[in-house]
Each structure stands twice: as C-alpha cells, then as structure tokens.
Design an enzyme around this catalytic site. Structure first.
Site, short mmCIF file in Angstrom:
data_model
loop_
_atom_site.label_atom_id
_atom_site.label_comp_id
_atom_site.label_asym_id
_atom_site.label_seq_id
_atom_site.Cartn_x
_atom_site.Cartn_y
_atom_site.Cartn_z
N GLY A 1 8.79 1.86 0.02
CA GLY A 1 7.62 2.51 -0.17
C GLY A 1 6.70 1.60 -0.81
O GLY A 1 5.30 1.97 -1.14
N LYS B 1 -8.49 0.51 -1.45
CA LYS B 1 -8.76 -0.99 -1.55
C LYS B 1 -9.67 -1.39 -0.35
O LYS B 1 -10.50 -2.30 -0.23
CB LYS B 1 -7.75 -1.94 -1.98
CG LYS B 1 -6.82 -2.29 -0.97
CD LYS B 1 -5.29 -1.61 -1.41
CE LYS B 1 -4.42 -1.47 -0.53
NZ LYS B 1 -3.21 -1.05 -0.96
N VAL C 1 -6.77 -1.47 -7.22
CA VAL C 1 -6.11 -2.87 -7.45
C VAL C 1 -5.06 -3.05 -8.44
O VAL C 1 -5.15 -2.43 -9.56
CB VAL C 1 -7.31 -3.89 -7.99
CG1 VAL C 1 -6.62 -5.29 -8.32
CG2 VAL C 1 -8.45 -3.76 -6.99
N ILE D 1 -1.98 -1.23 -13.34
CA ILE D 1 -2.56 -2.13 -14.32
C ILE D 1 -3.86 -1.76 -14.51
O ILE D 1 -4.66 -1.78 -13.39
CB ILE D 1 -2.29 -3.56 -14.10
CG1 ILE D 1 -0.69 -3.95 -13.76
CG2 ILE D 1 -2.96 -4.54 -15.09
CD1 ILE D 1 -0.86 -5.35 -13.13
N GLU E 1 -10.09 2.51 -9.89
CA GLU E 1 -9.26 1.81 -10.76
C GLU E 1 -7.66 1.41 -10.02
O GLU E 1 -7.29 0.49 -10.12
CB GLU E 1 -8.77 2.42 -12.09
CG GLU E 1 -7.83 1.87 -13.05
CD GLU E 1 -8.38 0.58 -13.54
OE1 GLU E 1 -9.25 0.53 -14.51
OE2 GLU E 1 -8.07 -0.71 -13.25
N LYS F 1 -8.07 -6.87 -2.34
CA LYS F 1 -8.03 -6.67 -3.90
C LYS F 1 -8.78 -7.95 -4.65
O LYS F 1 -9.34 -7.56 -5.73
CB LYS F 1 -6.47 -6.63 -4.38
CG LYS F 1 -5.94 -5.30 -3.96
CD LYS F 1 -4.47 -5.34 -4.10
CE LYS F 1 -3.79 -3.97 -3.76
NZ LYS F 1 -2.40 -4.22 -3.61
N ASP G 1 -3.96 -7.47 2.28
CA ASP G 1 -4.08 -6.53 1.02
C ASP G 1 -4.39 -7.12 -0.17
O ASP G 1 -5.40 -6.68 -0.78
CB ASP G 1 -2.81 -5.88 0.95
CG ASP G 1 -2.60 -4.85 -0.12
OD1 ASP G 1 -3.19 -3.97 -0.01
OD2 ASP G 1 -1.89 -5.35 -1.11
P1 NAP Z 1 0.05 8.52 2.42
O1 NAP Z 1 1.32 8.80 1.77
O2 NAP Z 1 -0.04 8.00 3.78
O3 NAP Z 1 -0.76 9.69 2.31
C1 NAP Z 1 -2.07 9.81 3.06
C2 NAP Z 1 -2.45 11.50 2.69
O4 NAP Z 1 -3.47 11.44 3.42
C3 NAP Z 1 -1.52 12.34 3.32
O5 NAP Z 1 -1.62 13.78 2.67
C4 NAP Z 1 -2.15 12.72 4.88
O6 NAP Z 1 -2.13 13.90 5.35
C5 NAP Z 1 -3.75 12.66 4.34
N1 NAP Z 1 -4.53 11.94 5.54
C6 NAP Z 1 -4.39 10.80 6.14
N2 NAP Z 1 -5.39 10.56 6.94
C7 NAP Z 1 -5.96 11.77 7.22
C8 NAP Z 1 -6.99 12.26 8.09
N3 NAP Z 1 -7.60 11.34 9.07
N4 NAP Z 1 -7.40 13.46 7.70
C9 NAP Z 1 -6.71 14.44 7.08
N5 NAP Z 1 -5.77 13.91 6.05
C10 NAP Z 1 -5.28 12.65 6.41
O7 NAP Z 1 -0.75 7.24 1.62
P2 NAP Z 1 -0.74 6.76 0.15
O8 NAP Z 1 0.40 5.64 0.00
O9 NAP Z 1 -0.73 7.99 -0.63
O10 NAP Z 1 -1.86 6.07 -0.08
C11 NAP Z 1 -3.19 6.59 -0.15
C12 NAP Z 1 -4.51 5.71 -0.82
O11 NAP Z 1 -3.81 5.00 -1.70
C13 NAP Z 1 -4.51 4.59 0.33
O12 NAP Z 1 -5.70 4.03 0.49
C14 NAP Z 1 -3.54 3.23 -0.17
O13 NAP Z 1 -4.07 2.26 0.13
C15 NAP Z 1 -4.06 3.85 -1.61
N6 NAP Z 1 -2.73 3.18 -2.76
C16 NAP Z 1 -1.49 3.41 -2.48
C17 NAP Z 1 -0.53 3.06 -3.25
C18 NAP Z 1 1.11 3.44 -3.07
O14 NAP Z 1 1.59 2.92 -3.90
N7 NAP Z 1 1.34 4.09 -2.12
C19 NAP Z 1 -0.93 2.17 -4.36
C20 NAP Z 1 -2.23 1.75 -4.52
C21 NAP Z 1 -3.20 2.28 -3.89
P3 NAP Z 1 -0.43 14.41 5.88
O15 NAP Z 1 0.03 14.72 4.59
O16 NAP Z 1 -0.83 16.06 6.43
O17 NAP Z 1 0.07 13.43 6.56
N1 HSE Z 2 1.12 -2.22 -0.14
C1 HSE Z 2 0.64 -2.66 -1.40
C2 HSE Z 2 1.29 -3.57 -2.24
C3 HSE Z 2 0.44 -1.14 -2.22
O1 HSE Z 2 2.50 -4.00 -1.87
O2 HSE Z 2 0.93 -3.80 -3.37
C4 HSE Z 2 -0.35 -1.12 -3.43
O3 HSE Z 2 -1.74 -1.50 -3.16
#
Ligand code: NAP
Ligand code: HSE
Length: 432
Positions: free
Chosen positions: A188, A106, A133, A137, A130, A206, A202
């Site tokens: 998390g 986002k 946000v 959902i 998708e 969204k 955040d």
């Molecule tokens: P995360 O657990 O921190 O994972 C990030 C991944 O990207 C890791 O595998 C990391 O590598 C890799 N990475 C990060 N920076 C990098 C770089 N500069 N070069 C190469 N690899 C890199 O993050 P996440 O929670 O999965 O979130 C990922 C995205 O989804 C974000 O944009 C977040 O806002 C979005 N999102 C997350 C959630 C949620 O519930 N977590 C929900 C909706 C959207 P390593 O494994 O080697 O550290």
């Molecule tokens: N930090 C975000 C939240 C993760 O609490 O909604 C999902 O975008």
C-alpha cells in the site's frame, strides 16, 4: 461546551478511514485541546455500496458532493479523495462556501497550491496540507513555524516511501526491480499508478511544495529536474556498495547566491551521510538554515494512520483558529520572484558505468575525452564483463563537474568507437 465542529470528508479510503479512526479514538484529547468536540457529519465517496470496515457503518455516506460543500453546518472540509481537476473544483467551491479546507493531496497542491492559498486567504479561510509531503513527518509545520525565523538554504530529502522501500530491498536482499515494486504495491505504499513513484514525479511534486514554502517563491513541477529509479540496476547497486555509497532517490532544493535548483534523482550518498541510513518506506528531510545549520526530520512517509495523524493535526490547528477567529494563509503565499540555475551552473561529482571494447587504445580514447571536458577521475576500476568476452566494464566517479558537462560527455562517450554502451550515470553527493 460549544457545539461540535462539523467535518465533511471528501473520500473515505486509506487516509479517510484513518482520519475517522483518529477522530473516534482520540476524541477526548482532541476536544480538550480545541475546547469543542469534533464530529464527522458526512463522507463523500465514489461507491456507496463498496464494502467498508464495520465500525464505519454509523457514518453517513453520500455520492453527492453538494451534500458536503453546500451544507451550512459543515465547518471544515477534509479532502482525502485524490485527483487534480475535479478535486480542485470541489476545494475551490468549499472555500467559496467559507469552509476551511485540509488536504493530503500533493498532486493538487503542487499544481494549484498557490492559487488555492491565495483564494483561501482572500476568503479568510484556512487551507492546510501537512499530509501532502512525507505523511507522518510534520515537515510543513516545521518549515512554516519551527524554522520561521531562519533563512533556509537547502532542503534535501527522501520523500517517496515506495522508491526508498524498493532501493532498500534491491540493495539488501539483491531482489529485482519488478519483484520489489509488486511488494511495495501490495503493502500500500505505491500510488494507484506507481509510475508516479518510480519515475520520480511523486517526489518532484513534494519537492515543489517544500521548495515553494522554504524559499517563499513559486516553484512549479516544471521547474523541477526529475529522473526516477527505472534505470537503477542490481549492478549499479553493487558498485555503490563496493565504493562505500548508498543509492537513494533524493529530492534536493537549494538556494545559492539568489538562484534556486530543485532536483529529484537517484543519488549516491556516502554511507556516512544521515540520509543513507533511512531505509524501507521511511522518509527523512534534512533542512539547512543560515542561522541554525542542519537539522533532520525522520518518520513514516505514507500509510493510513501516520498520514491521518498529519490531517487531524491540521484539523486541530483549524479548530483552534475557529475558536480564536483568526484565519487566512497570507504567510504561506510566495513572497519572492526567483531565477533557477542553468545546467552549466549546477555542480556535482558523477558516477558513470561504461561497457567498453577490451582492446589497446580504449583507455586512451576515454581519458582523452574526459580531459577535453576538464573532468578528472576521483576513482576508476575496470573489470571483465562476464557475459561479453570482448568487453569490459569501466566504473568511475568523477571529481566535481557540471550537469551540462556530464550530459555532453555522456553523449560523446556513446559516439566513441571504444565504447559499446554507457550503462548508467548518477549524481554523487560529495563526502563531507
Ligand atoms: P484511496 O484509498 O484510493 O481513497 C480515495 C477515496 O476517495 C475513496 O473513499 C473513494 O471512494 C473516494 N473517491 C475517489 N475519487 C472519487 C470521486 N471522483 N468521487 C467521489 N469519491 C471519490 O486513496 P488514499 O490512499 O486514501 O489517498 C487519498 C489522498 O491522500 C491522495 O491525494 C493521496 O495522494 C494522499 N496521500 C495518501 C497517502 C497514503 O499513504 N495512502 C499518504 C499521503 C498522502 P470509494 O471509497 O467509494 O472508492
Ligand atoms: N506513494 C507515496 C510514497 C505515498 O510512496 O511516498 C505517500 O505520499
């Protein structure tokens, strides 16, 4: 069957691992829907030596982004690494290499969404987001497909799981802000830097994405008025309960006589409001359309598998488009210019909590100031302040006024001799 659709993953963290898991677990049903198998060719990570779940060991990892972006056999790039500027470069380059892109990011889409959608369109590529946000959902698909025949007038939602979890626990278990924030991080839900969650950024990102889509007009993050939950105390929450309200961090985007307002702020919802009953880390979005009226969408807002489900659903759409040879994002690029409402045009009732000196003339001074601003009370109570013998707490809800008036009133209340402090003030959603 044709050759597998090849995926390059940028990131293999919480969401990336969920994506790999869903592609592995649901391979049969996915390839049935698409008519081709799906294969993850390679994943780009920051640290090759990081310990990962054992079942991921068969996946080829790389620290070289070109091994994905420049691999001609990769059809779709899934960006689940997070970040903005570096990630923008990778996504832009992937599109130039004629790869379709799916992102859960986002931050990226709020900042560069329109630019990237235009580029994708010019290059005849898909760009879906998708998961950016309300994780689990399918709200973007709902707006762009399910409700595409309607003229939307309002989007109101709880789009940040962390703050919803915190407000729920602070209200129900009477726990402190710091205590529940620690727990949301452990579970998390929170971003790596949780200030984006608690300060409303955040949710604002969204809402900028949803408002841009819903009203087909470019809404930047700077167009969103943002207030987070840092000021919300257990005392505010206990008055909400007493008055029959529930405090939520609400994102609101509404269009009225051609003018738009987009806001994120702690808001008192009547307990009977459908969003008042959305608890813990859950998200919900209420959509209002001229023809349809109101509909509401509810589900998990974050987490590995719910978010990954949204990503893989985008992948199914892209894969079907590959089969049909139809690509491009023209229908999602903004169509209208818009003007935003000024603060003297945005109306709402307000909750105000004051500490006043408990002496003759205090009430007269306060009510005179309210009358001068043409603000009337819907309800008002005064209670002694336990820890300040000469002070009392005055808590009130106003009738409808404007943001501009309430800001001026609060500034003038702070200058009154009778007032020790304006402890807090929040928007109140009108009772239906
Ligand atoms: P995360 O657990 O921190 O994972 C990030 C991944 O990207 C890791 O595998 C990391 O590598 C890799 N990475 C990060 N920076 C990098 C770089 N500069 N070069 C190469 N690899 C890199 O993050 P996440 O929670 O999965 O979130 C990922 C995205 O989804 C974000 O944009 C977040 O806002 C979005 N999102 C997350 C959630 C949620 O519930 N977590 C929900 C909706 C959207 P390593 O494994 O080697 O550290
Ligand atoms: N930090 C975000 C939240 C993760 O609490 O909604 C999902 O975008």
């Amino acid at each position: 069957m044709e050759r597998a659709i090849q995926i390059g993953l940028l990131g293999l963290g919480t969401v990336g691992t969920g994506v790999a898991s869903i592609i592995k677990q649901h391979q049969e049903t996915l390839s049935h829907q698409i008519g081709r198998p799906i294969e993850i060719k390679r994943a780009f990570v920051k640290d090759l030596h990081k310990s990962r779940e054992p079942w991921l060991s068969s996946l080829e990892l790389t620290e070289d982004v070109n091994a994905i972006i420049q691999d001609p056999s990769i059809d779709v790039v899934i960006e689940v690494m997070g970040g903005i500027d570096e990630t923008y470069q990778y996504v832009e380059r992937a599109l130039k290499e004629k790869k379709h892109v799916i992102t859960a990011n986002k931050d990226l889409m709020a900042e560069y969404g329109s630019t990237l959608l235009h580029k994708a369109n010019d290059l005849h590529c898909d760009l879906f987001y998708e998961a950016s946000v309300a994780g689990g959902i399918p709200i973007i698909r709902t707006i762009t497909d399910g409700l595409s025949a309607d003229k939307l007038t309002k989007i109101m939602g709880i789009v940040n799981g962390t703050t919803n979890y915190m407000l729920t626990k602070m209200t129900e278990e009477k726990r402190t802000f710091d205590d529940v924030l620690d727990e949301a991080q452990t579970l998390g839900y929170a971003e790596a830097d949780p200030t984006a969650d608690v300060d409303g950024l955040d949710a604002a990102r969204k809402m900028a994405i949803l408002a841009t889509l819903a009203f087909s007009t470019q809404v930047y993050i700077s167009d969103v008025s943002v207030k987070g939950i840092r000021t919300v105390s257990d005392i505010d929450l206990s008055y909400c309960e007493r008055f029959g309200y529930t405090m939520k961090l609400i994102g609101l985007a509404q269009k009225d006589e051609g003018q738009l307002e987009v806001r994120v702020e702690p808001t008192l919802l009547p307990n009977t409001h459908p969003l008042a009953n959305v608890h813990n880390e859950y998200n919900a979005v209420l959509v209002e359309g001229e023809a349809m009226g109101e509909s509401m969408y509810y589900g998990p807002g974050a987490g590995s598998l719910p978010t990954a489900t949204a990503v893989v659903s985008d992948l199914v759409t892209v894969a079907k488009n590959i089969q049909r040879r139809v690509h491009g994002m023209s229908y999602q690029t903004p169509m209208f210019q818009t003007t935003f409402k000024q603060e003297n045009e945005i109306q709402s009732p307000y909750f105000i909590r004051l500490h006043v000196y408990d002496r003759a003339g205090t009430f007269a001074a306060i009510t005179t100031l309210f009358a001068q601003h043409d603000v009337s009370f819907e309800r008002l109570i005064q209670l002694p302040l336990a820890d300040q013998q000469e002070q009392a707490e005055v808590v009130l809800i106003t009738h409808t006024t404007t943001v501009a008036i309430i800001k001026e009133l609060v500034a003038k209340l702070k200058q009154l001799e009778a007032v020790a402090d304006v402890a807090s003030y929040y928007r109140v959603e009108q009772k239906g």
